[in-house]
Design a protein around this motif. Sequence first.
Motif, PDB file in Angstrom:
ATOM      1  N   ALA A 129      60.136   3.658  75.815  1.00 10.36           N
ATOM      2  CA  ALA A 129      60.313   3.092  74.469  1.00 10.36           C
ATOM      3  C   ALA A 129      61.759   2.632  74.259  1.00 10.36           C
ATOM      4  O   ALA A 129      62.325   2.792  73.188  1.00 10.36           O
ATOM      5  N   GLY A 130      62.360   2.080  75.305  1.00 11.34           N
ATOM      6  CA  GLY A 130      63.711   1.547  75.211  1.00 11.34           C
ATOM      7  C   GLY A 130      64.829   2.572  75.249  1.00 11.34           C
ATOM      8  O   GLY A 130      65.992   2.218  75.117  1.00 11.34           O
ATOM      9  N   LYS A 131      64.496   3.843  75.444  1.00 14.98           N
ATOM     10  CA  LYS A 131      65.511   4.899  75.487  1.00 14.98           C
ATOM     11  C   LYS A 131      65.477   5.590  76.845  1.00 14.98           C
ATOM     12  O   LYS A 131      64.406   5.802  77.411  1.00 14.98           O
ATOM     13  N   PRO A 132      66.659   5.976  77.358  1.00 14.92           N
ATOM     14  CA  PRO A 132      66.687   6.660  78.651  1.00 14.92           C
ATOM     15  C   PRO A 132      66.053   8.049  78.539  1.00 14.92           C
ATOM     16  O   PRO A 132      66.303   8.779  77.589  1.00 14.92           O
ATOM     17  N   VAL A 133      65.204   8.388  79.520  1.00 13.00           N
ATOM     18  CA  VAL A 133      64.568   9.712  79.518  1.00 13.00           C
ATOM     19  C   VAL A 133      64.908  10.510  80.770  1.00 13.00           C
ATOM     20  O   VAL A 133      64.850  11.739  80.744  1.00 13.00           O
ATOM     21  N   GLN A 134      65.249   9.832  81.860  1.00 20.12           N
ATOM     22  CA  GLN A 134      65.644  10.527  83.079  1.00 20.12           C
ATOM     23  C   GLN A 134      66.649   9.679  83.845  1.00 20.12           C
ATOM     24  O   GLN A 134      66.589   8.452  83.814  1.00 20.12           O
ATOM     25  N   ILE A 135      67.542  10.374  84.545  1.00 22.29           N
ATOM     26  CA  ILE A 135      68.454   9.691  85.447  1.00 22.29           C
ATOM     27  C   ILE A 135      68.287  10.323  86.825  1.00 22.29           C
ATOM     28  O   ILE A 135      68.162  11.549  86.951  1.00 22.29           O
ATOM     29  N   PHE A 136      68.222   9.470  87.830  1.00 26.97           N
ATOM     30  CA  PHE A 136      67.999   9.897  89.209  1.00 26.97           C
ATOM     31  C   PHE A 136      69.234   9.545  90.030  1.00 26.97           C
ATOM     32  O   PHE A 136      69.656   8.383  90.040  1.00 26.97           O
ATOM     33  N   PHE A 137      69.808  10.530  90.700  1.00 30.82           N
ATOM     34  CA  PHE A 137      70.900  10.300  91.650  1.00 30.82           C
ATOM     35  C   PHE A 137      70.317  10.553  93.036  1.00 30.82           C
ATOM     36  O   PHE A 137      69.857  11.657  93.332  1.00 30.82           O
ATOM     37  N   ILE A 138      70.319   9.535  93.876  1.00 28.31           N
ATOM     38  CA  ILE A 138      69.655   9.607  95.177  1.00 28.31           C
ATOM     39  C   ILE A 138      70.685   9.599  96.298  1.00 28.31           C
ATOM     40  O   ILE A 138      71.552   8.726  96.356  1.00 28.31           O
TER      41      ILE A 138
END
Length: 107
Positions: A68-77
């Motif tokens: 919905a246009g908002k960040p929910v998770q961030i992934f560092f790979i």
Amino acid sequence: MQLHELDTYETPKIKLTKSLNKTTGTVTFIFSHKIIFQLIKKKKITQLTIKLNQLWIYSNNTKIKFRAGKPVQIFFIFLIKNSQEWNSFITFLLSYAKLKKLTFKNL
């Protein structure tokens, strides 16, 4: 031992994958707490930094999942390129798990 101070706010979910020949793989740190996104925006964090013994390693890729246009998770790979890197990373993860009182779970 800290993950670029992000783990002060949240213990990340960590996913491991390993190639069939068991020499390469990926390690993904997943954060989803709202304060993490505020911190990332404020400090312009674009990668995760980890110290392994005397070696600093940096995430190879960063992705953000939006809902919905908002960040929910961030992934560092992190890309693991050989057995030595894999063993070093596992040693780090075991130390980190012990420090944070975490356990491993097979899925």
